[in-house]
Enzyme design. Structure first.
Site, PDB file in Angstrom:
ATOM      1  CG  HIS A  16      -0.431  -0.061   2.535  1.00 30.05           C
ATOM      2  ND1 HIS A  16       0.396   0.921   3.029  1.00 30.05           N
ATOM      3  CD2 HIS A  16      -0.569  -0.972   3.540  1.00 30.05           C
ATOM      4  CE1 HIS A  16       0.730   0.641   4.275  1.00 30.05           C
ATOM      5  NE2 HIS A  16       0.173  -0.522   4.610  1.00 30.05           N
ATOM      6  CG  HIS A  19       4.037  -1.532   2.415  1.00 30.58           C
ATOM      7  ND1 HIS A  19       2.813  -2.064   2.114  1.00 30.58           N
ATOM      8  CD2 HIS A  19       4.275  -1.832   3.723  1.00 30.58           C
ATOM      9  CE1 HIS A  19       2.334  -2.684   3.184  1.00 30.58           C
ATOM     10  NE2 HIS A  19       3.194  -2.544   4.170  1.00 30.58           N
ATOM     11  CB  CYS A 125       1.186  -7.885  18.857  1.00 33.72           C
ATOM     12  SG  CYS A 125       0.390  -7.271  17.337  1.00 33.72           S
ATOM     13  CB  CYS A 128       4.171  -6.201  16.393  1.00 31.52           C
ATOM     14  SG  CYS A 128       3.188  -4.734  16.569  1.00 31.52           S
ATOM     15  CB  CYS A 143      -1.216  -4.641  19.553  1.00 30.44           C
ATOM     16  SG  CYS A 143       0.093  -3.827  18.619  1.00 30.44           S
ATOM     17  CG  HIS A 146      -0.999  -4.447  14.381  1.00 29.30           C
ATOM     18  ND1 HIS A 146       0.301  -4.480  14.836  1.00 29.30           N
ATOM     19  CD2 HIS A 146      -0.933  -4.524  13.036  1.00 29.30           C
ATOM     20  CE1 HIS A 146       1.125  -4.596  13.795  1.00 29.30           C
ATOM     21  NE2 HIS A 146       0.393  -4.611  12.699  1.00 29.30           N
ATOM     22  CE  LYS A 294       2.249   1.389  10.406  1.00 21.15           C
ATOM     23  NZ  LYS A 294       2.093  -0.052  10.550  1.00 21.15           N
ATOM     24  CE  LYS A 297      -5.366  -4.431   1.000  1.00 22.75           C
ATOM     25  NZ  LYS A 297      -4.957  -3.967  -0.312  1.00 22.75           N
TER      26      LYS A 297
HETATM   27  N1  MSP Z   1       8.727  -7.426   7.810  1.00 21.52           N
HETATM   28  C1  MSP Z   1       8.912  -6.342   8.716  1.00 21.52           C
HETATM   29  C2  MSP Z   1      10.205  -5.613   8.428  1.00 21.52           C
HETATM   30  C3  MSP Z   1      11.439  -6.444   8.495  1.00 21.52           C
HETATM   31  S1  MSP Z   1      12.853  -5.524   8.096  1.00 21.52           S
HETATM   32  C4  MSP Z   1      14.134  -6.547   8.506  1.00 21.52           C
HETATM   33  C5  MSP Z   1       7.738  -5.379   8.600  1.00 21.52           C
HETATM   34  N2  MSP Z   1       7.041  -5.430   7.471  1.00 21.52           N
HETATM   35  S2  MSP Z   1       5.760  -4.530   7.148  1.00 21.52           S
HETATM   36  O1  MSP Z   1       5.383  -4.904   5.819  1.00 21.52           O
HETATM   37  O2  MSP Z   1       4.776  -4.668   8.170  1.00 21.52           O
HETATM   38  O3  MSP Z   1       6.209  -3.049   7.211  1.00 21.52           O
HETATM   39  C6  MSP Z   1       7.281  -2.649   6.451  1.00 21.52           C
HETATM   40  C7  MSP Z   1       7.478  -1.176   6.540  1.00 21.52           C
HETATM   41  O4  MSP Z   1       6.339  -0.493   6.057  1.00 21.52           O
HETATM   42  C8  MSP Z   1       7.733  -0.667   7.942  1.00 21.52           C
HETATM   43  O5  MSP Z   1       8.877   0.178   7.889  1.00 21.52           O
HETATM   44  C9  MSP Z   1       6.520   0.149   8.249  1.00 21.52           C
HETATM   45  O6  MSP Z   1       6.837   1.259   9.031  1.00 21.52           O
HETATM   46  C10 MSP Z   1       6.131   0.608   6.864  1.00 21.52           C
HETATM   47  N3  MSP Z   1       4.764   1.070   6.858  1.00 21.52           N
HETATM   48  C11 MSP Z   1       3.631   0.339   7.016  1.00 21.52           C
HETATM   49  N4  MSP Z   1       2.579   1.209   7.050  1.00 21.52           N
HETATM   50  C12 MSP Z   1       3.029   2.481   6.933  1.00 21.52           C
HETATM   51  C13 MSP Z   1       2.450   3.738   6.844  1.00 21.52           C
HETATM   52  N5  MSP Z   1       1.149   3.913   6.940  1.00 21.52           N
HETATM   53  N6  MSP Z   1       3.261   4.800   6.618  1.00 21.52           N
HETATM   54  C14 MSP Z   1       4.620   4.675   6.449  1.00 21.52           C
HETATM   55  N7  MSP Z   1       5.199   3.503   6.542  1.00 21.52           N
HETATM   56  C15 MSP Z   1       4.441   2.399   6.845  1.00 21.52           C
HETATM   57  O7  MSP Z   1       7.523  -4.605   9.512  1.00 21.52           O
END
Ligand code: MSP
Length: 512
Positions: A16, A19, A125, A128, A143, A146, A294, A297
């Site tokens: 999304h 990411h 969680c 997380c 959490c 989440h 935040k 999805k």
């Molecule tokens: N798999 C772990 C990371 C392992 S790194 C060795 C993870 N994955 S995640 O898919 O949940 O999140 C990946 C990244 O996306 C995180 O840095 C998280 O902060 C970022 N984001 C998820 N939602 C976000 C927003 N709404 N805004 C900005 N970044 C966000 O955590």
């Protein structure tokens, strides 16, 4: 080697906006450094083990491997391609090059006496993939990230002696004040480490979707230990010493602020335990928010990166979030704000300038860039200052908003210069002086655009390429990607005689 990583993303769902935000930022940072003439390595990938992925796969009636394969190939890789992400590698934690090396790393810590067997219970969680301290939970045992109930987990696990690293970590932060950025992130980590660290459970035995612990295959390695090691396994740790030596350690780990502690506390402690050099910097970006929460999805209300790129184009998308939100802070997305910036900054200030200048050179000089009789010191000086400022901001400080702001201030300045000089009026004066004056004005504008194309290339590669072509620059100066940031500010690089053509409109009017 300038080595930058993104977090590896969980494949439980499609990417999304949040990411894409980090991945685009890393792409701009690495393209900028390539354009400085540096050797660069940009790594991204996917995190495919753990309970979260396992449960999602189960719910969809497929194996976790099938699920991961499908998401990686159909959702993640295609989006990065669509957004013009120029990553050098894409690592998946289910690849052999990763799993085998992770086992070696963990075995090594075990052999060194850094790991012991123990028991633990506490709230966990799955979102997380982390044990929580009861004091962190929201009312109703939710959490804090989440907003979903945690689960009570009781297990005999293997533990890493993280608690023994507090002092060394604090010394390291002290000696490397830029290691954690921005300052708010650094303060949070310092405070956390000062209150004392607990040992870290690094294995799970209640499910099996993970990398087996090499000396006890009833356990799989905790998904975060597995995931963090991607930064090492992807660049040849344990398999290609020459390559590893060349690329390691990372200069910048880009992470979201929710995963800061893993990268700024656990990861350096793991590396200390193993004796590897530590990364240069962990930079925590803020969150994209929707309605004060935040973006995730579940609360996306259906906006995907592709919906935005369909409407605004890929380049405007790459530009918008970095320009609108100071990197490191949270920011909200709104269609109104995006549309307003698109129209005023991209279409009006920048796009119109490019097409007006090309049109006038076409009309008054048959599309041949005239020689400038004199150098406009104010514009040339402003350009040199802009390049220095943008280079420091984007290349060194990861202050993308500041760097882009400086570049667009310069675009405004060139617009102001044209409004003041009124070349359309000067064109009516057909005397020799009049022609010379007109040549100077239009040369000055075109040469400014030459530099703007170079500076914006890391952010908006498609648009910068169009501008480069419209200025006829390639024939004289070579490929845009070969232009160095340091040269961008040198006045007078675009030679008289370049063929300037009015190319396609850079930022077409938005459909309502
Ligand atoms: N798999 C772990 C990371 C392992 S790194 C060795 C993870 N994955 S995640 O898919 O949940 O999140 C990946 C990244 O996306 C995180 O840095 C998280 O902060 C970022 N984001 C998820 N939602 C976000 C927003 N709404 N805004 C900005 N970044 C966000 O955590």
């Amino acid at each position: 080697m300038f080595y930058v990583s993104t977090p590896i993303y969980y494949v439980n769902d499609a990417p999304h906006l949040g990411h894409a935000y980090t991945t685009v930022a890393g792409d701009v940072l690495t393209r900028w450094h390539r354009q400085r003439g540096e050797q660069v390595w940009y790594l991204t990938g996917t995190d495919e083990h753990g309970q979260k992925i396992m449960r999602t796969a189960e719910a969809n009636g497929v194996t976790p491997q099938e699920w991961s394969d499908k998401l990686v190939e159909e959702a993640w890789k295609p989006l990065w391609q669509h957004l013009e992400i120029a990553n050098d590698d894409f690592i998946r934690t289910t690849e052999k090059r990763h799993t085998e090396r992770v086992q070696e790393f963990v075995q090594d810590l075990y052999d060194k006496g850094e790991i012991y067997k123990g028991g633990y219970e506490g709230p966990y969680c799955v979102g997380c993939e982390e044990f929580k301290t009861p004091g962190d939970l929201l009312e109703g045992d939710l959490c804090p990230i989440h907003k979903r109930p945690v689960e009570w987990l009781r297990e005999d696990n293997y533990f890493f002696k993280l608690s023994e690293y507090g002092e060394r970590l604090l010394e390291f932060y002290e000696a490397n004040p830029d290691f954690i950025q921005p300052a708010s992130a650094r303060n949070e980590v310092l405070q956390f480490v000062r209150t004392g660290l607990q040992d870290l459970s690094i294995s799970r035995s209640t499910f099996d979707w993970g990398i087996p612990i090499p000396w006890d295959d009833k356990h799989v390695i905790y998904v975060w230990v597995d995931a963090l090691l991607n930064y090492a396994t992807a660049v040849g740790y344990g398999s290609d010493p020459e390559r590893f030596e060349r690329i390691w350690p990372a200069d910048v780990h880009l992470v979201g602020k929710d995963i800061l502690r893993f990268h700024a506390v656990i990861w350096p402690a793991m590396l200390m335990a193993n004796g590897l050099p530590l990364p240069g910097k962990v930079f925590a970006n803020g969150w994209l928010m929707v309605g004060g929460e935040k973006m995730s999805k579940s609360n996306l209300t259906g906006i995907s990166p592709r919906q935005l790129t369909e409407h605004f184009g890929v380049d405007a998308y790459r530009y918008y979030f970095l320009r609108a939100i100071p990197f490191g802070q949270d920011g909200s997305f709104s269609w109104e704000d995006f549309s307003a910036r698109y129209t005023s900054e991209l279409a009006n200030d920048f796009g119109n300038l490019a097409s007006r200048v090309a049109a006038m050179i076409g009309k008054y000089f048959d599309g041949e860039l005239p020689a400038s009789a004199e150098r406009e010191e104010a514009v040339a000086g402003a350009l040199a200052a802009t390049v220095a400022k943008a280079d420091r901001a984007i290349g060194d400080e990861l202050d993308f908003a500041g760097g882009l702001g400086a570049i667009f201030d310069f675009v405004k300045l060139v617009n102001g210069y044209l409004s003041e000089q009124e070349p359309w009026k000067v064109a009516k004066d057909t005397s020799e002086e009049g022609r010379a004056r007109l040549a100077t004005i239009l040369y000055t504008a075109a040469e400014s655009l030459r530099a703007v194309a170079v500076l914006l290339n890391p952010v908006m590669p498609g648009t910068a390429e169009k501008l480069w072509a419209s200025l006829g620059a390639e024939e004289h100066l070579g490929a845009l990607a070969e232009q160095r940031v340091a040269e961008a500010g040198q006045w007078g690089r675009l030679p008289a005689g370049a063929r300037v053509v009015k190319g396609e409109i850079l930022f077409p009017r938005l459909e309502s």
